[in-house]
Scaffold this motif. Structure first.
Motif: not given
Length: 57
Positions: A21-24
């Motif tokens: 997943p996107d870390p943000d």
């Protein structure tokens, strides 16, 4: 890989893909809480229904 059929649906077994997943990414806390409450209500109804069924048997 082999192919299998279950209930007229054909399945091909493929290796799993790893999803990073996107870390943000931020979870919508309100939607998560609504989902949790809805699931709790469903589970409570199922347990109550099972309890009533077992009392009749």
């Amino acid at each position: 890989m082999e192919s299998y059929v279950l209930n007229d649906v054909e399945y091909d077994f493929k290796p799993l893909e790893i999803f990073v997943p996107d870390p943000d990414y931020k979870v919508d806390e309100k939607e998560l809480e609504k989902s949790i409450e809805k699931n709790k209500a469903i589970i409570a109804r199922a347990r109550e229904s099972r309890k009533r069924y077992l009392q009749k048997v």
